[in-house]
Design an enzyme around this catalytic site. Structure first.
Site, short mmCIF file in Angstrom:
data_model
loop_
_atom_site.label_atom_id
_atom_site.label_comp_id
_atom_site.label_asym_id
_atom_site.label_seq_id
_atom_site.Cartn_x
_atom_site.Cartn_y
_atom_site.Cartn_z
N GLY A 262 0.89 -1.21 -0.07
CA GLY A 262 -0.15 -0.07 0.07
C GLY A 262 0.95 1.43 -0.04
N GLN B 150 -7.58 -0.55 3.44
CA GLN B 150 -8.78 -1.12 4.33
C GLN B 150 -10.02 -1.31 3.96
OE1 GLN B 150 -7.59 -2.51 7.03
NE2 GLN B 150 -5.59 -1.52 7.60
N CYS C 140 1.16 1.23 12.02
CA CYS C 140 2.16 1.82 11.52
C CYS C 140 2.60 2.98 12.31
CB CYS C 140 1.86 2.50 10.18
SG CYS C 140 1.08 1.24 8.88
#
Length: 348
Positions: free
Chosen positions: A68, A178, A324
């Site tokens: 991503g 997501q 993250c």
């Protein structure tokens, strides 16, 4: 009990089985013209078809990446590079709710003399459409708004945004990391030009993802090298990852309709159970459309990190904020963006 699937999922057994031959005997480089290479080229093509099919795209519109973050960078930087190549000034519209892969990229481009507007959130975790619509300028080249938030699960009004960008001829990118594998997606219905995907969010391998690039969308590469991925992403293909990615997409396409309902019911039971026992617990985005797998709760007066650690000792794996950003002590930028006091947001 593992409840941290927005950070990563395990690999389905079917995915592991599909990958195994490509870790052993099927080792050929897909750019080679001999049998070993061409056999793997066909396998990549089949995987690409499965990836495209999951979102209603064409195989030629799928650019394979490492995940991503790279997809987001290629989308945003690629559009800006295209405009700069044409000699024009650049303005980007994004939101305060984005993943760091988008926010940090936009901040980096600001340092390179690119203007960026960060659209605020309403109290439910959705972008303020009135502010977004008033942010367009003649030099606006890109709008980048995520499909579903990684912390709250709130689904953003991408289709409405696409109606605004289309009539202005502006490129629309959505970070759908997501969203893909959690809700059904039809790329034409969404109306986006660029869409980021990551395999490890829905039972595929880590280190592999894709960027959907609508046919006719101009995009300059971020890296230089070989002519892989139509010249947009040079480098020898991660064939085991690609095969696993394709298999995860194939399985997800078959199982998603039933899983959406079942997982949504489980989330409702969890939220209702916690709310019944903790009187002032806050369900973030409760009245907004959300992906069915995501529950975001804030418990005032208790630090989220303390809850996470104590639950871990009891055998429950959950996240506090974004995975993250682990190790960071400040409150979630997403929770403060929707209007929570930083001290209260620490309980998320």
């Amino acid at each position: 009990t593992y409840l941290d699937h927005n950070a990563t999922t395990y690999m389905r057994q079917e995915v592991i089985d599909a990958v195994q031959p490509f870790l052993r005997e099927r080792f050929g480089n897909a750019s080679s013209i001999h049998f070993f290479g061409q056999e793997n080229r066909e396998a990549i093509d089949e995987a690409r078809d499965n990836i495209a099919r999951l979102i209603g795209a064409e195989a030629e519109e799928i650019v394979l990446t490492s995940g991503g973050t790279e997809s987001d960078n290629l989308a945003i930087r690629g559009v800006v590079r295209t405009r700069r190549k044409e000699g024009g000034r650049c303005h980007i519209i994004t939101s305060v709710l984005e993943h760091p892969a988008v926010l940090k990229t936009c901040e980096s481009l600001e340092a390179e003399d690119c203007d960026v507007t960060y659209v605020p959130s309403d109290g439910q975790g959705s972008v303020r459409m009135d502010v977004l619509e008033g942010s367009f300028r003649p030099e606006t080249v890109l709008v980048s708004v995520m499909l579903a938030n990684n912390e709250t699960g709130v689904i953003q009004p991408i289709k409405r945004i696409s109606e605004l960008t289309r009539k202005r001829g502006i490129v629309l990118h959505t970070d759908a990391v997501q969203g893909v594998g959690k809700i059904g997606i039809d790329i034409d219905d969404l109306g986006v030009d660029l869409l980021s995907i990551s395999a490890h969010k829905f039972y595929g391998p880590k280190g592999i993802g894709a960027l959907y690039v609508r046919r006719g969308t101009d995009l300059e590469p971020v890296y230089t090298g070989g002519s892989h991925e139509r010249g947009l992403r040079p480098g020898t293909e991660n064939i085991p990852g690609i095969i696993g990615f394709g298999e995860a997409c194939r399985i997800t396409g078959e199982r998603l309709p039933k899983e959406i309902k079942y997982i949504g019911e489980l989330r409702e039971r969890l939220e209702d159970g916690i709310s019944a026992r903790i009187e002032d617990a806050i369900v973030v985005g409760k009245d907004a459309p959300r992906v069915p797998n995501t529950c975001s709760m804030v418990i005032p007066r208790i630090e989220g990190e303390a809850v996470t650690l104590n639950l871990s000792m009891l055998g429950f794996a959950v996240s506090s904020g974004s995975a993250c950003s682990s190790g960071m002590q400040e409150a979630s930028h997403v929770l403060t963006a929707i209007g929570l006091d930083p001290a209260v947001a620490q309980g998320g």
